[in-house]
Write a protein that holds these residues in place. Structure first.
Motif, PDB file in Angstrom:
ATOM      1  N   GLY A   1       1.041  -1.499  -0.089  1.00 58.09           N
ATOM      2  CA  GLY A   1       0.136  -0.478   0.268  1.00 58.09           C
ATOM      3  C   GLY A   1       0.902   0.943  -0.002  1.00 58.09           C
ATOM      4  N   LEU A   2       2.023   1.111   0.783  1.00 58.29           N
ATOM      5  CA  LEU A   2       3.027   2.698   0.756  1.00 58.29           C
ATOM      6  C   LEU A   2       3.182   2.442  -0.715  1.00 58.29           C
ATOM      7  N   ILE A   3       3.873   1.541  -1.158  1.00 58.45           N
ATOM      8  CA  ILE A   3       4.387   1.765  -2.503  1.00 58.45           C
ATOM      9  C   ILE A   3       3.389   2.124  -2.952  1.00 58.45           C
ATOM     10  N   LEU A   4       2.172   2.384  -3.542  1.00 62.22           N
ATOM     11  CA  LEU A   4       1.547   2.231  -5.304  1.00 62.22           C
ATOM     12  C   LEU A   4       1.249   3.836  -4.400  1.00 62.22           C
ATOM     13  N   ILE A   5       0.972   4.141  -2.983  1.00 60.15           N
ATOM     14  CA  ILE A   5       0.804   5.104  -2.848  1.00 60.15           C
ATOM     15  C   ILE A   5       1.225   6.213  -3.618  1.00 60.15           C
TER      16      ILE A   5
ATOM     17  N   GLY B   1      12.292   4.717  -9.273  1.00 59.45           N
ATOM     18  CA  GLY B   1      11.373   3.789  -8.997  1.00 59.45           C
ATOM     19  C   GLY B   1      12.457   2.522  -7.950  1.00 59.45           C
ATOM     20  N   PRO B   2      13.676   2.206  -8.708  1.00 63.12           N
ATOM     21  CA  PRO B   2      13.574   1.529  -7.094  1.00 63.12           C
ATOM     22  C   PRO B   2      14.609   2.336  -5.939  1.00 63.12           C
TER      23      PRO B   2
ATOM     24  N   VAL C   1       9.973  -7.732  -6.634  1.00 63.13           N
ATOM     25  CA  VAL C   1       8.793  -7.555  -6.566  1.00 63.13           C
ATOM     26  C   VAL C   1       7.964  -5.995  -7.014  1.00 63.13           C
ATOM     27  N   LEU C   2       8.581  -5.543  -5.461  1.00 63.07           N
ATOM     28  CA  LEU C   2       7.473  -4.135  -4.684  1.00 63.07           C
ATOM     29  C   LEU C   2       7.535  -3.098  -5.934  1.00 63.07           C
ATOM     30  N   VAL C   3       9.188  -3.312  -6.621  1.00 62.64           N
ATOM     31  CA  VAL C   3       9.982  -2.133  -7.700  1.00 62.64           C
ATOM     32  C   VAL C   3       9.425  -2.169  -8.899  1.00 62.64           C
TER      33      VAL C   3
ATOM     34  N   ALA D   1      16.478  -4.186 -16.646  1.00 60.39           N
ATOM     35  CA  ALA D   1      17.479  -5.279 -16.101  1.00 60.39           C
ATOM     36  C   ALA D   1      18.198  -4.561 -15.032  1.00 60.39           C
ATOM     37  N   VAL D   2      18.990  -2.924 -15.321  1.00 59.99           N
ATOM     38  CA  VAL D   2      19.490  -2.328 -14.362  1.00 59.99           C
ATOM     39  C   VAL D   2      18.689  -1.982 -13.216  1.00 59.99           C
ATOM     40  N   ALA D   3      17.141  -1.552 -12.710  1.00 57.63           N
ATOM     41  CA  ALA D   3      16.100  -1.367 -12.313  1.00 57.63           C
ATOM     42  C   ALA D   3      16.228  -2.631 -11.271  1.00 57.63           C
ATOM     43  N   LEU D   4      16.458  -4.460 -11.996  1.00 58.50           N
ATOM     44  CA  LEU D   4      16.108  -5.285 -11.013  1.00 58.50           C
ATOM     45  C   LEU D   4      17.233  -5.410 -10.470  1.00 58.50           C
ATOM     46  N   VAL D   5      18.567  -5.294 -10.708  1.00 59.75           N
ATOM     47  CA  VAL D   5      19.660  -5.547 -10.357  1.00 59.75           C
ATOM     48  C   VAL D   5      20.283  -4.485  -9.403  1.00 59.75           C
ATOM     49  N   LYS D   6      19.178  -3.794  -9.553  1.00 58.13           N
ATOM     50  CA  LYS D   6      19.432  -2.684  -7.970  1.00 58.13           C
ATOM     51  C   LYS D   6      18.428  -3.183  -7.100  1.00 58.13           C
ATOM     52  N   ALA D   7      16.836  -3.657  -7.309  1.00 57.86           N
ATOM     53  CA  ALA D   7      16.624  -4.009  -6.084  1.00 57.86           C
ATOM     54  C   ALA D   7      16.528  -5.195  -5.725  1.00 57.86           C
ATOM     55  N   VAL D   8      17.456  -6.237  -6.728  1.00 60.40           N
ATOM     56  CA  VAL D   8      17.989  -7.329  -5.731  1.00 60.40           C
ATOM     57  C   VAL D   8      19.161  -6.968  -4.608  1.00 60.40           C
ATOM     58  N   VAL D   9      19.627  -6.352  -4.575  1.00 60.59           N
ATOM     59  CA  VAL D   9      21.606  -5.413  -4.090  1.00 60.59           C
ATOM     60  C   VAL D   9      20.120  -5.167  -3.145  1.00 60.59           C
ATOM     61  N   TYR D  10      19.890  -4.033  -3.401  1.00 52.66           N
ATOM     62  CA  TYR D  10      18.597  -3.043  -2.475  1.00 52.66           C
ATOM     63  C   TYR D  10      17.947  -3.777  -1.139  1.00 52.66           C
TER      64      TYR D  10
END
Length: 244
Positions: free
Chosen positions: A43-47, A87-88, A144-146, A186-195
């Motif tokens: 919910g927080l991410i959506l808003i 996003g990320p 997934v949230l990203v 792909a760059v965004a997902l790599v960032k998301a995994v590390v984050y």
């Protein structure tokens, strides 16, 4: 002192990634943490993402207020900005404040009430049992949230641009589709995994080694959020420099 704490952090990770005693018990914890981190933060991410997308569209339209630049560029810039950075990174900073402080407080409270000592006396790998499910859940659910955040930001940009007459829906959608590169995702997902790894491991480390009482637990939670946010921004720079 920095090297001392970093070495202590690495030694903790060594304990965390030891072979679990019973995967069945860990699996239940992983599912619980995935629900807590992922669904609990949805919910927080959506808003936040929706409003960021809407504001970005209006700001871009204001800066590109010229008859020489087509309005479709607004959607293109908003798309790339949200996929690669907003996003990320913004989502990670928000989740560090929500999820990170919760993890540090939870584990810190268990430490000061000697629950972790009780687990170790019973021969249980307390670091692995308490921290590994959180790390796995973070690495799985943060991407997934990203993805959800990026989608909401693009939709929010469409709604915001339409309501303010900054850009028409047709022009905005055309801009999103123009010159799209899958590599940016792909760059965004790599960032998301590390984050996801940082958001769960750093607060867990601060909570695991806290000493004292309730005041020290609160201080550890605050420090974990500050250190985690700085680490996320530094990692963002490194990944961007290496992959772009």
């Amino acid at each position: 002192m920095i090297f001392y704490y970093f070495g202590e952090y690495l030694l903790l990770l060594k304990k965390v990634f030891k072979r679990p005693e019973k995967w069945r018990v860990y699996w239940k914890q992983i599912l619980y943490e995935m629900n807590d981190i992922g669904v609990g933060s949805l919910g927080l991410i959506l808003i936040i993402s929706t409003f960021i997308g809407a504001v970005m569209t209006m700001q871009i339209a204001y800066q590109l207020d010229s008859g020489f630049i087509p309005n479709s560029v607004i959607g293109q810039i908003n798309r790339d900005s949200n996929i690669l950075e907003l996003g990320p990174t913004i989502s990670a900073l928000v989740l560090m404040g929500k999820v990170g402080s919760s993890i540090a407080s939870q584990i810190g409270s268990m430490r000061v009430t000697e629950q972790i000592d009780a687990l170790e006396i019973m021969g249980i790998n307390a670091a692995g049992y308490l921290i590994l499910p959180k790390i796995i859940a973070g690495v799985v659910m943060i991407p997934v949230l990203v993805i959800v955040a990026i989608g909401c930001a693009l939709v929010g940009g469409l709604v915001g641009g339409t309501l303010t007459d900054a850009v028409t829906p047709t022009e905005y959608v055309a801009g999103i589709q123009t010159a799209f590169k899958g590599y940016t995702v792909a760059v965004a997902l790599v960032k998301a995994v590390v984050y996801g790894f940082i958001i769960t491991s750093v607060p867990a480390y601060k909570g695991f080694f806290v000493r004292g009482g309730a005041l020290e637990v609160g201080a550890a939670a605050t420090k974990s959020v500050v250190i985690g946010c700085i680490t996320i921004l530094a990692t963002d720079y490194l990944i961007t420099a290496l992959m772009l």
